[in-house]
Motif scaffolding. Structure first.
Motif, PDB file in Angstrom:
ATOM      1  N   SER A  35       0.863  -1.307  -0.078  1.00 23.33           N
ATOM      2  CA  SER A  35       0.033  -0.033   0.066  1.00 23.33           C
ATOM      3  C   SER A  35       0.826   1.265   0.087  1.00 23.33           C
ATOM      4  O   SER A  35       0.196   2.166  -0.392  1.00 23.33           O
ATOM      5  CB  SER A  35      -0.970   0.051   1.034  1.00 23.33           C
ATOM      6  OG  SER A  35      -0.016  -0.030   2.492  1.00 23.33           O
ATOM      7  N   GLY A  36       2.204   1.056   0.301  1.00 20.68           N
ATOM      8  CA  GLY A  36       2.955   2.381   0.244  1.00 20.68           C
ATOM      9  C   GLY A  36       4.475   1.949  -0.032  1.00 20.68           C
ATOM     10  O   GLY A  36       4.840   0.706  -0.128  1.00 20.68           O
ATOM     11  N   PRO A  37       5.458   2.931  -0.269  1.00 21.13           N
ATOM     12  CA  PRO A  37       6.680   2.627  -0.703  1.00 21.13           C
ATOM     13  C   PRO A  37       7.881   2.102   0.597  1.00 21.13           C
ATOM     14  O   PRO A  37       8.601   2.861   0.985  1.00 21.13           O
ATOM     15  CB  PRO A  37       7.250   3.889  -1.075  1.00 21.13           C
ATOM     16  CG  PRO A  37       6.496   5.034  -0.306  1.00 21.13           C
ATOM     17  CD  PRO A  37       5.189   4.371   0.038  1.00 21.13           C
ATOM     18  N   GLY A  38       7.281   1.021   0.993  1.00 18.14           N
ATOM     19  CA  GLY A  38       8.336   0.452   2.172  1.00 18.14           C
ATOM     20  C   GLY A  38       7.858  -0.892   2.632  1.00 18.14           C
ATOM     21  O   GLY A  38       6.581  -1.463   2.522  1.00 18.14           O
ATOM     22  N   GLU A  42       1.334  -2.432   4.381  1.00 22.85           N
ATOM     23  CA  GLU A  42       0.261  -3.542   3.910  1.00 22.85           C
ATOM     24  C   GLU A  42       0.674  -4.103   2.642  1.00 22.85           C
ATOM     25  O   GLU A  42       0.787  -3.256   1.837  1.00 22.85           O
ATOM     26  CB  GLU A  42      -0.759  -3.126   4.559  1.00 22.85           C
ATOM     27  CG  GLU A  42      -2.033  -4.252   4.105  1.00 22.85           C
ATOM     28  CD  GLU A  42      -3.420  -3.884   4.246  1.00 22.85           C
ATOM     29  OE1 GLU A  42      -4.552  -4.615   4.108  1.00 22.85           O
ATOM     30  OE2 GLU A  42      -3.650  -2.508   4.141  1.00 22.85           O
ATOM     31  N   ILE A  43       0.813  -5.661   2.845  1.00 25.55           N
ATOM     32  CA  ILE A  43       0.681  -6.232   1.665  1.00 25.55           C
ATOM     33  C   ILE A  43      -0.772  -6.305   1.133  1.00 25.55           C
ATOM     34  O   ILE A  43      -1.774  -6.926   1.857  1.00 25.55           O
ATOM     35  CB  ILE A  43       1.094  -7.770   1.892  1.00 25.55           C
ATOM     36  CG1 ILE A  43       2.664  -7.496   2.135  1.00 25.55           C
ATOM     37  CG2 ILE A  43       1.123  -8.552   0.421  1.00 25.55           C
ATOM     38  CD1 ILE A  43       3.287  -8.969   2.580  1.00 25.55           C
ATOM     39  N   LEU A  44      -1.055  -5.756  -0.069  1.00 24.05           N
ATOM     40  CA  LEU A  44      -2.377  -5.782  -0.643  1.00 24.05           C
ATOM     41  C   LEU A  44      -2.761  -6.940  -1.349  1.00 24.05           C
ATOM     42  O   LEU A  44      -3.804  -7.491  -1.161  1.00 24.05           O
ATOM     43  CB  LEU A  44      -2.518  -4.476  -1.703  1.00 24.05           C
ATOM     44  CG  LEU A  44      -2.418  -3.264  -0.918  1.00 24.05           C
ATOM     45  CD1 LEU A  44      -2.254  -2.065  -2.152  1.00 24.05           C
ATOM     46  CD2 LEU A  44      -3.186  -2.903   0.144  1.00 24.05           C
ATOM     47  N   TRP A  45      -1.641  -7.530  -2.155  1.00 26.68           N
ATOM     48  CA  TRP A  45      -1.946  -8.759  -3.040  1.00 26.68           C
ATOM     49  C   TRP A  45      -0.537  -9.050  -3.442  1.00 26.68           C
ATOM     50  O   TRP A  45       0.438  -8.420  -3.206  1.00 26.68           O
ATOM     51  CB  TRP A  45      -3.083  -8.423  -3.957  1.00 26.68           C
ATOM     52  CG  TRP A  45      -2.672  -7.696  -5.337  1.00 26.68           C
ATOM     53  CD1 TRP A  45      -2.089  -8.233  -6.265  1.00 26.68           C
ATOM     54  CD2 TRP A  45      -2.705  -6.460  -5.320  1.00 26.68           C
ATOM     55  NE1 TRP A  45      -1.654  -7.305  -7.260  1.00 26.68           N
ATOM     56  CE2 TRP A  45      -2.406  -6.258  -6.568  1.00 26.68           C
ATOM     57  CE3 TRP A  45      -3.239  -5.430  -4.598  1.00 26.68           C
ATOM     58  CZ2 TRP A  45      -2.313  -4.911  -7.169  1.00 26.68           C
ATOM     59  CZ3 TRP A  45      -3.424  -4.138  -5.270  1.00 26.68           C
ATOM     60  CH2 TRP A  45      -2.913  -3.905  -6.550  1.00 26.68           C
ATOM     61  N   ASP A  71      -5.871  -1.034 -11.265  1.00 26.19           N
ATOM     62  CA  ASP A  71      -5.294  -1.340  -9.582  1.00 26.19           C
ATOM     63  C   ASP A  71      -3.923  -0.624  -9.622  1.00 26.19           C
ATOM     64  O   ASP A  71      -3.184  -0.975 -10.549  1.00 26.19           O
ATOM     65  CB  ASP A  71      -5.518  -2.470  -9.293  1.00 26.19           C
ATOM     66  CG  ASP A  71      -6.955  -3.217  -9.256  1.00 26.19           C
ATOM     67  OD1 ASP A  71      -7.754  -2.252  -9.041  1.00 26.19           O
ATOM     68  OD2 ASP A  71      -6.912  -4.286  -9.281  1.00 26.19           O
ATOM     69  N   THR A  72      -3.731   0.052  -8.562  1.00 27.65           N
ATOM     70  CA  THR A  72      -2.425   0.487  -8.096  1.00 27.65           C
ATOM     71  C   THR A  72      -1.847  -0.109  -6.971  1.00 27.65           C
ATOM     72  O   THR A  72      -2.531  -0.570  -6.032  1.00 27.65           O
ATOM     73  CB  THR A  72      -2.468   1.979  -7.914  1.00 27.65           C
ATOM     74  OG1 THR A  72      -3.184   2.544  -7.008  1.00 27.65           O
ATOM     75  CG2 THR A  72      -2.979   2.953  -9.337  1.00 27.65           C
ATOM     76  N   GLY A  73      -0.365   0.208  -6.957  1.00 21.11           N
ATOM     77  CA  GLY A  73      -0.034  -0.658  -5.591  1.00 21.11           C
ATOM     78  C   GLY A  73       1.755   0.025  -5.817  1.00 21.11           C
ATOM     79  O   GLY A  73       2.108   0.530  -6.621  1.00 21.11           O
ATOM     80  N   TRP A  74       2.279  -0.455  -4.578  1.00 19.11           N
ATOM     81  CA  TRP A  74       3.828  -0.161  -4.722  1.00 19.11           C
ATOM     82  C   TRP A  74       4.597  -1.792  -4.757  1.00 19.11           C
ATOM     83  O   TRP A  74       4.072  -2.602  -4.079  1.00 19.11           O
ATOM     84  CB  TRP A  74       4.274   0.571  -3.353  1.00 19.11           C
ATOM     85  CG  TRP A  74       3.665   1.969  -3.421  1.00 19.11           C
ATOM     86  CD1 TRP A  74       2.411   2.232  -2.970  1.00 19.11           C
ATOM     87  CD2 TRP A  74       4.459   3.158  -3.951  1.00 19.11           C
ATOM     88  NE1 TRP A  74       2.274   3.527  -3.174  1.00 19.11           N
ATOM     89  CE2 TRP A  74       3.487   3.930  -3.765  1.00 19.11           C
ATOM     90  CE3 TRP A  74       5.879   3.325  -4.451  1.00 19.11           C
ATOM     91  CZ2 TRP A  74       4.028   5.435  -3.902  1.00 19.11           C
ATOM     92  CZ3 TRP A  74       6.172   4.574  -4.673  1.00 19.11           C
ATOM     93  CH2 TRP A  74       5.482   5.402  -4.213  1.00 19.11           C
ATOM     94  N   VAL A  75       5.740  -1.677  -5.567  1.00 18.48           N
ATOM     95  CA  VAL A  75       6.746  -2.686  -5.763  1.00 18.48           C
ATOM     96  C   VAL A  75       7.977  -2.400  -5.655  1.00 18.48           C
ATOM     97  O   VAL A  75       8.433  -1.305  -5.889  1.00 18.48           O
ATOM     98  CB  VAL A  75       6.311  -3.619  -7.027  1.00 18.48           C
ATOM     99  CG1 VAL A  75       6.723  -2.813  -8.187  1.00 18.48           C
ATOM    100  CG2 VAL A  75       7.008  -5.091  -6.937  1.00 18.48           C
TER     101      VAL A  75
END
Length: 143
Positions: A35-38, A42-45, A71-75
């Motif tokens: 959910s954010g850069p670190g 939280e792990i979303l998927w 969908d958006t997220g951070w990796v």
């Protein structure tokens, strides 16, 4: 999918592509999407190897992305690479033994199956799944 809106005498388009975005691919068997850069976020998927991502922002070692469904997220940058890839965008996609409708269907997949692109012939892509299955898929069935 693009949506067009009339505004006065002009048109405004809202699309899924982001100006200046870079397309990268998950290069490990499974990647946590946060959910954010670190790692404290939280792990979303999770996504599997060869999942394509459109990188829209870079913050240190973390990339914000948008996927084929919007969908958006951070990796983390260590989990992606510049590998040609595609993901099925239709609920049913036939993967064939050769580049054309006349070739036998090798297997059928549902929406959201990622592949590495090996080569292209006209509107057909030779693809390989992380499990080693290979075949040809029409460009109209993928993102």
């Amino acid at each position: 999918m693009r949506r067009w809106f009339a505004i006065g005498m002009g048109l405004l388009t809202i699309g899924t592509a982001v100006a200046g975005a870079e397309r990268l691919t998950v290069s490990v068997p499974n990647a946590n999407i946060r959910s954010g850069p670190g790692t404290q976020y939280e792990i979303l998927w999770q996504v599997e190897k060869y999942h394509p991502l459109m990188i829209t922002k870079k913050t240190g070692a973390w990339y914000l992305f948008q996927d084929f469904e919007g969908d958006t997220g951070w990796v983390h940058k260590s989990l992606v690479a510049k590998i040609p890839s595609a993901i099925t965008a239709k609920s049913k996609a036939n993967v064939r033994s050769g580049p054309g409708m006349s070739f036998k269907i090798s297997f059928t997949v549902g929406k959201g199956i990622p592949f590495r692109i090996l080569k292209q012939k006209d509107n057909w892509l030779q693809v390989e799944h992380a499990d080693g299955d290979r075949g040809w898929i029409h460009k109209g069935l993928i993102w």
